[in-house]
Write a protein that holds these residues in place. Structure first.
Motif, PDB file in Angstrom:
ATOM      1  N   GLY A 145       0.912  -1.182  -0.027  1.00 60.30           N
ATOM      2  CA  GLY A 145       0.171   0.047   0.145  1.00 60.30           C
ATOM      3  C   GLY A 145       0.855   1.338  -0.100  1.00 60.30           C
ATOM      4  O   GLY A 145       0.821   2.114   0.962  1.00 60.30           O
ATOM      5  N   HIS A 146       1.607   1.540  -1.061  1.00 60.19           N
ATOM      6  CA  HIS A 146       2.532   2.713  -1.136  1.00 60.19           C
ATOM      7  C   HIS A 146       3.544   3.021  -0.021  1.00 60.19           C
ATOM      8  O   HIS A 146       3.084   3.862   0.689  1.00 60.19           O
ATOM      9  CB  HIS A 146       1.441   3.975  -1.378  1.00 60.19           C
ATOM     10  CG  HIS A 146       2.281   5.078  -2.121  1.00 60.19           C
ATOM     11  ND1 HIS A 146       1.558   5.870  -3.205  1.00 60.19           N
ATOM     12  CD2 HIS A 146       3.541   5.335  -1.968  1.00 60.19           C
ATOM     13  CE1 HIS A 146       2.488   6.508  -3.660  1.00 60.19           C
ATOM     14  NE2 HIS A 146       3.804   6.416  -2.922  1.00 60.19           N
ATOM     15  N   GLN A 147       4.172   1.917   0.153  1.00 55.49           N
ATOM     16  CA  GLN A 147       4.970   1.748   1.472  1.00 55.49           C
ATOM     17  C   GLN A 147       6.540   1.880   0.828  1.00 55.49           C
ATOM     18  O   GLN A 147       7.220   1.953   2.161  1.00 55.49           O
ATOM     19  CB  GLN A 147       4.738   0.290   1.936  1.00 55.49           C
ATOM     20  CG  GLN A 147       5.334  -0.116   3.140  1.00 55.49           C
ATOM     21  CD  GLN A 147       5.405  -1.483   3.260  1.00 55.49           C
ATOM     22  OE1 GLN A 147       4.328  -2.176   2.744  1.00 55.49           O
ATOM     23  NE2 GLN A 147       6.216  -2.103   4.212  1.00 55.49           N
ATOM     24  N   ALA A 148       6.871   2.081  -0.166  1.00 55.68           N
ATOM     25  CA  ALA A 148       8.294   2.113  -0.331  1.00 55.68           C
ATOM     26  C   ALA A 148       9.080   3.171   0.325  1.00 55.68           C
ATOM     27  O   ALA A 148      10.356   3.076   0.669  1.00 55.68           O
ATOM     28  CB  ALA A 148       8.211   2.161  -1.666  1.00 55.68           C
ATOM     29  N   PHE A 149       8.410   4.220   0.586  1.00 53.58           N
ATOM     30  CA  PHE A 149       8.986   5.454   0.954  1.00 53.58           C
ATOM     31  C   PHE A 149       9.350   5.334   2.636  1.00 53.58           C
ATOM     32  O   PHE A 149      10.261   6.213   3.163  1.00 53.58           O
ATOM     33  CB  PHE A 149       8.119   6.774   0.824  1.00 53.58           C
ATOM     34  CG  PHE A 149       6.969   6.914   1.759  1.00 53.58           C
ATOM     35  CD1 PHE A 149       5.692   6.257   1.422  1.00 53.58           C
ATOM     36  CD2 PHE A 149       7.075   7.731   2.698  1.00 53.58           C
ATOM     37  CE1 PHE A 149       4.747   6.248   2.261  1.00 53.58           C
ATOM     38  CE2 PHE A 149       5.987   7.794   3.746  1.00 53.58           C
ATOM     39  CZ  PHE A 149       4.844   7.116   3.413  1.00 53.58           C
ATOM     40  N   LEU A 150       8.686   4.344   3.415  1.00 53.88           N
ATOM     41  CA  LEU A 150       8.432   4.353   4.662  1.00 53.88           C
ATOM     42  C   LEU A 150       9.611   3.872   5.518  1.00 53.88           C
ATOM     43  O   LEU A 150       9.576   2.676   5.792  1.00 53.88           O
ATOM     44  CB  LEU A 150       7.069   3.649   5.107  1.00 53.88           C
ATOM     45  CG  LEU A 150       6.513   3.897   6.499  1.00 53.88           C
ATOM     46  CD1 LEU A 150       6.223   5.342   6.672  1.00 53.88           C
ATOM     47  CD2 LEU A 150       5.551   2.842   6.586  1.00 53.88           C
ATOM     48  N   THR A 151      10.575   4.540   5.545  1.00 50.16           N
ATOM     49  CA  THR A 151      11.671   4.464   6.588  1.00 50.16           C
ATOM     50  C   THR A 151      11.878   5.361   7.508  1.00 50.16           C
ATOM     51  O   THR A 151      11.765   6.580   7.312  1.00 50.16           O
ATOM     52  CB  THR A 151      12.855   3.945   5.554  1.00 50.16           C
ATOM     53  OG1 THR A 151      13.546   5.029   5.200  1.00 50.16           O
ATOM     54  CG2 THR A 151      12.944   3.091   4.675  1.00 50.16           C
ATOM     55  N   VAL A 152      12.733   5.172   8.364  1.00 44.00           N
ATOM     56  CA  VAL A 152      12.907   6.270   9.652  1.00 44.00           C
ATOM     57  C   VAL A 152      13.972   7.265   9.026  1.00 44.00           C
ATOM     58  O   VAL A 152      13.528   8.397   9.141  1.00 44.00           O
ATOM     59  CB  VAL A 152      13.880   5.471  10.599  1.00 44.00           C
ATOM     60  CG1 VAL A 152      14.607   6.447  11.694  1.00 44.00           C
ATOM     61  CG2 VAL A 152      13.246   4.202  11.223  1.00 44.00           C
ATOM     62  N   GLU A 153      14.797   6.645   8.214  1.00 49.56           N
ATOM     63  CA  GLU A 153      15.585   7.965   7.524  1.00 49.56           C
ATOM     64  C   GLU A 153      14.923   8.629   6.613  1.00 49.56           C
ATOM     65  O   GLU A 153      14.907  10.079   6.348  1.00 49.56           O
ATOM     66  CB  GLU A 153      16.823   7.188   6.806  1.00 49.56           C
ATOM     67  CG  GLU A 153      17.771   6.307   7.532  1.00 49.56           C
ATOM     68  CD  GLU A 153      17.141   4.830   7.985  1.00 49.56           C
ATOM     69  OE1 GLU A 153      16.211   4.633   7.640  1.00 49.56           O
ATOM     70  OE2 GLU A 153      17.890   4.272   8.821  1.00 49.56           O
TER      71      GLU A 153
END
Ligand code: NAD
Length: 333
Positions: A296-304
């Motif tokens: 679900g449009h998750q690729a961007f989701l990192t702490v950094e």
């Protein structure tokens, strides 16, 4: 400066809260998406802060301008959801975060390829149910396979580099504006999109959504791909004509598909839709294929990435508050 922060999630509140030490910017976190009916929530603010599935068409921009809100801070890279022509006409400035973490998206794209090829997701559920059979989990080596990268900007180059240098793939690419860094990343350009599609075992999309790229993956281009090809889209949903994709899956032409984005994702993504009926039949059909993997449009989701998004967006807002021209303004070409 007061900012109406639309479509906020807990992770936004945390990351922007941490980054917003003494900027003097007041962030008003709203759960609602920006659309025509929620424009009044921006009253009394100097700017709005929005994400990928907020609507910022001419009607919304007019509503914002009537309230005196003349600044839109996108907390993402893509700006396909903003009518830049209307923004220019209404004197509304638009900024974005051009490169928050290409690594986040590139690593996710490679992970998606590995998941599909080696079937991690199927093994995970099977083993939890006490089934240790390996039947149906046969994969193939990525070593020496041909990967086609469409769009060699920040994310495409890095995805290609990981696959070429890390896995020993033969990485080819197509871009309207080839990058000088491709060679050192182990990426070789081909002259046409068709050449890339005909040669690739796996095709990964990394170009932005524009009038020129909408539905670039359609009946014709799917037909140019090898039988059994794997198609990965971590860019924008509308690069793919979903009806054509479904036909190519039903005919068996496509081997498997990995999607982190979907052309009509705004109806479902970023919300818990588990107790809702899916009325979008194309989306429901896609979810039903055994060889389609959707996130679900998750690729961007990192702490950094979240930290960089918060830092850059707050800097863009501070520049506006101090009357400075932000280097991250989005201009109509
Ligand atoms: P970028 O601007 O650095 O690179 C885009 C590249 O695409 C450029 O080199 C450009 O020349 C090329 N391009 C444009 N039109 C093309 C065409 N018709 N054919 C081939 N190439 C073309 O962008 P980026 O930072 O690498 O991001 C790529 C895309 O990834 C963004 O536009 C965004 O939509 C998407 N994205 C998704 C997520 C996610 O969470 N899934 C996160 C960030 C970005």
């Amino acid at each position: 400066m007061k900012v109406a922060f639309y479509s906020s999630k807990k992770y936004d509140i945390d990351s922007f809260g941490d980054a917003n030490g003494n900027t003097g910017i007041e962030l008003n976190f709203l759960e609602s998406r920006l659309e025509k009916s929620t424009v009044p929530l921006a009253a009394g603010h100097d700017a709005v802060c929005i994400f990928v599935n907020d609507y910022c068409d001419a009607d919304v921009l007019e509503g914002l301008a009537n309230l005196g809100v003349k600044y839109v801070a996108l907390r993402c890279a893509g700006f396909n959801n903003v009518d830049l022509q209307a923004a220019e006409r209404l004197g509304v400035e638009v900024s974005r975060v051009p490169a928050y973490s290409p690594e986040a998206v590139a690593e996710f794209a490679v992970g998606m390829i590995m998941t599909i090829v080696r079937k991690y997701h199927k093994a995970y559920s099977r083993v939890r149910e006490g089934n240790f059979l390996l039947d149906g989990l046969l994969g193939f080596n990525l070593f020496q396979k041909t990967i086609g990268i469409i769009g060699t900007g920040k994310i495409g180059l890095l995805t290609g580099k990981i696959l070429a240098k890390g896995f020993g793939c033969n990485v080819i690419a197509y871009d309207l504006y080839p990058s000088k860094q491709a060679d050192e990343c182990g990426i070789r350009y081909v002259d046409t999109l068709e050449e890339l599609l005909r040669q690739s075992d796996i095709v990964s999309l990394h170009c932005p959504l524009t009038d020129g790229t909408k539905y670039m993956i359609n009946d014709t281009t799917l037909g140019q791909m090898k039988k059994g090809v794997i198609l990965i889209n971590t860019s924008r949903g509308a690069l793919i004509d979903t009806a054509a994709l479904i036909n190519a899956l039903k005919s068996g032409h496509l081997g498997a598909v990995g999607l982190d984005v979907y052309e009509k994702e705004s109806a479902y993504f970023f919300a818990d839709s588990s107790a809702k009926i899916i009325y979008d039949d194309n989306f429901a059909r896609l979810l039903s294929f055994y060889n389609v993997f959707v996130s679900g449009h998750q690729a961007f989701l990192t702490v950094e990435a979240l930290k960089k998004i918060a830092d850059t967006t707050l800097q863009n807002l501070q520049d506006r508050a101090n009357g400075k021209r932000s280097p991250n303004l989005v201009e109509r070409k």
